[in-house]
Scaffold this motif. Structure first.
Motif, short mmCIF file in Angstrom:
data_model
loop_
_atom_site.label_atom_id
_atom_site.label_comp_id
_atom_site.label_asym_id
_atom_site.label_seq_id
_atom_site.Cartn_x
_atom_site.Cartn_y
_atom_site.Cartn_z
N ALA A 96 -0.02 -5.71 -16.56
CA ALA A 96 1.12 -5.28 -15.76
C ALA A 96 0.62 -4.33 -14.68
N TRP A 97 1.33 -4.27 -13.57
CA TRP A 97 0.95 -3.39 -12.48
C TRP A 97 1.42 -1.96 -12.74
N GLU A 98 0.51 -1.02 -12.66
CA GLU A 98 0.86 0.40 -12.67
C GLU A 98 0.97 0.84 -11.22
N MET A 99 2.14 1.37 -10.83
CA MET A 99 2.39 1.70 -9.43
C MET A 99 2.09 3.17 -9.14
N ASP A 100 1.54 3.40 -7.97
CA ASP A 100 1.23 4.73 -7.48
C ASP A 100 1.49 4.70 -5.97
N SER A 101 1.22 5.79 -5.28
CA SER A 101 1.49 5.83 -3.84
C SER A 101 0.46 6.68 -3.13
N MET A 102 -0.05 6.15 -2.02
CA MET A 102 -0.89 6.94 -1.14
C MET A 102 -0.04 8.02 -0.47
#
Length: 259
Positions: A96-102
């Motif tokens: 599954a994709w673990e989301m983060d943000s620049m």
């Protein structure tokens, strides 16, 4: 067009395009596994973001993690760019994709692995897309990602440049641990002086970026006298030794191999 590709330890390819991805077996020409779509905007051409296979480590039994950042909504100079990043382990039982943000949205961003285990993200733009005359608001800051930090605390902002690096720019690790940054031809034919129609010109200058581990007090924390018992290394389970002089007060050491 122009998918992100990563060769994995079992010989399979991780193939990503737009928002979708799969594991592909080249020898049998078959798809081994299909992954969930990555949330967010489009990630590959013409809304190109960046992708890296994160450093493999003995502490995680060489688990492969792939990271994809940036992108955009459509092929136009007015397109907003995406700040989100997805991270996935292709061989997990239930990937599954673990989301983060620049810290900011980017298109045409370059991710480069550094020998301290971090990833530096450079170049690109905060608006527009890949192509001639399709990007503006150049992204000038270096963004550094620490894969081992807690989610939400992985990003720091490094030094800034004054040179826009847009279409066809690149960032490469040098043997001394610095990063070489070059390129940018946002116009189809070379233009040397900016004007109202072409504010961003063909760029011939080359820069070197000094990461934090080569600056200030960190220089005094690095081992010296590093020597290898052999320099011809083959993937056949052979062993070799690394010897070095430990700085005064050092609490530990880490060895990174970079191909």
């Amino acid at each position: 067009m122009y998918p992100f590709l990563h060769l994995l330890a079992d010989g399979s390819l991780f193939v990503f395009v737009s928002k979708s991805s799969e594991l592909f077996d080249v020898s049998t020409n078959t798809t081994l596994k299909t992954f969930p779509d990555l949330p967010g905007d489009y990630r590959t051409y013409p809304n190109t973001g960046g992708s890296v296979l994160l450093p493999l480590s003995s502490t995680t039994n060489w688990t492969a993690d792939i990271m994809i950042c940036g992108g955009g909504a459509y092929q136009d100079i007015t397109s907003p760019t995406d700040a989100s990043c997805g991270r996935i382990s292709p061989f997990a039982a239930d990937p599954a994709w673990e989301m983060d943000s620049m810290p900011e949205g980017r298109t045409m961003v370059e991710g480069t692995l550094l020998p301290d285990g971090t990833v530096i993200w450079l170049n690109g733009a905060s608006q527009g897309a890949q192509g001639f005359g399709l990007a503006r608001d150049p992204a000038l800051e270096a963004l550094i990602y620490d894969p081992t930090a807690a989610l939400g605390k992985r990003w720091t902002t490094g030094a800034s440049t004054t040179i826009p690096r847009l279409y066809h720019s690149v960032a490469l690790l040098l043997l001394d641990g610095r990063v070489m940054i070059a390129g940018s031809n946002p116009v189809e034919q070379p233009i040397l002086l900016p004007d109202a129609e072409n504010p961003y010109v063909t760029e011939f200058r080359v820069e070197t970026y000094t990461p934090p581990y080569l600056a200030g007090e960190n220089l005094n924390k690095r081992p010296t006298n590093v020597q290898l018992s052999m320099t011809s290394l083959t993937a056949n389970s052979q062993t070799f030794t690394v010897s070095f002089t430990v700085p005064s007060g050092a609490q530990g050491a880490k060895v990174s191999l970079y191909h």
